[in-house]
Scaffold this active site. Structure first.
Site, PDB file in Angstrom:
ATOM      1  CG  ASP A   8      -2.016  -1.033   1.150  1.00 19.07           C
ATOM      2  OD1 ASP A   8      -2.079  -1.726   0.122  1.00 19.07           O
ATOM      3  OD2 ASP A   8      -2.793  -1.156   2.110  1.00 19.07           O
ATOM      4  CG  ASP A 129     -12.643  -1.631  -1.124  1.00 24.38           C
ATOM      5  OD1 ASP A 129     -12.163  -2.757  -1.312  1.00 24.38           O
ATOM      6  OD2 ASP A 129     -12.194  -0.597  -1.647  1.00 24.38           O
TER       7      ASP A 129
END
Length: 239
Positions: A8, A129
């Site tokens: 990330d 998500d």
């Protein structure tokens, strides 16, 4: 089962968030390129990269880092975060990205998504998500009123072949994946599923493998060493 080590990106560094909270970040490696090389060295066959800055801004803000990663490793790289136009998609492919993950755009810009799927087919992945079962967008800052199941069904109709599903409440927690939500998703669509969020142990991975989940993204567990990358790759190869 495919194993996707996660990187990330935030402000050019490799970080991990806790439950998607940008205020709860931990820097795992100042050099994401070095981290990618480490994952490849230990046997990773592919990488999962998220541009966290891009997810919030709506445009790629770590493109130069992503390009350097693609040049530094010989394994396929999939990237998500802030990709909301065909130009952005093409730019990522031009720097060596193998597959692109669309999130916010999948919910709010179906025309763009349909064009991207038509042009690039299986190279376009949709990231769903979920927070309490509802789809979250724009870097998980906004929660919509559409359920993750309904969005997955829409994606299947459009022709999307792969979904990355993340339960935000599990992300970065090492609390185990949300098996219940994944099972419901499996029953609802016939799309390949990549599970993300909460994976903490080899047992978690085996459980997902037994469910015939296509792939699993592993982040914090690799950095915290609760999962050994070489071991998990060997285990999934034997299953």
């Amino acid at each position: 089962m495919e194993i996707f080590p996660a990187i990330d990106l935030k402000e050019g560094r490799c970080v991990r968030l806790y439950q998607g909270e940008f205020s709860k970040e931990t820097v795992m490696n100042e050099d994401p390129v070095a981290q990618a090389i480490i994952f490849e060295k230990f046997g990773a066959k592919r990488l999962h990269i998220v541009d966290l800055d891009g997810a919030v801004a709506g445009e790629s803000l770590n493109l130069s880092v992503i390009e350097r990663i693609c040049k530094a490793v010989r394994i396929p790289v999939q990237v998500g975060g802030g990709i909301r136009s065909l130009v952005a998609v093409e730019k990522l492919f031009s720097v060596g990205v193998d597959k692109v993950i669309l999130g916010t755009a999948a919910l709010y810009d179906k025309t763009f998504l349909e064009e991207a799927v038509l042009l690039y087919k299986e190279k376009i992945i949709v990231g769903i998500d979920a927070k309490n079962g509802f789809v979250a967008t724009r870097g998980w800052l906004d929660v919509s009123e559409i359920s993750y199941i309904d969005l997955a069904k829409q994606m299947e109709k459009i022709g999307v072949q792969t979904i990355v599903f993340t339960d935000i409440s599990k992300d970065g927690t090492l609390a185990g994946p949300n098996i219940e939500q994944l099972e419901l998703l499996q029953k609802s669509v016939a799309i390949r599923l990549i599970a993300s969020g909460g994976v903490a142990s080899i047992q978690d991975v085996k459980k997902l493998n037994d469910m015939n989940i296509y792939g699993v993204i592993i982040g914090k567990a690799l950095y915290e060493k609760t999962i050994d990358l070489e071991e998990v790759l060997e285990v999934t190869k034997l299953c």
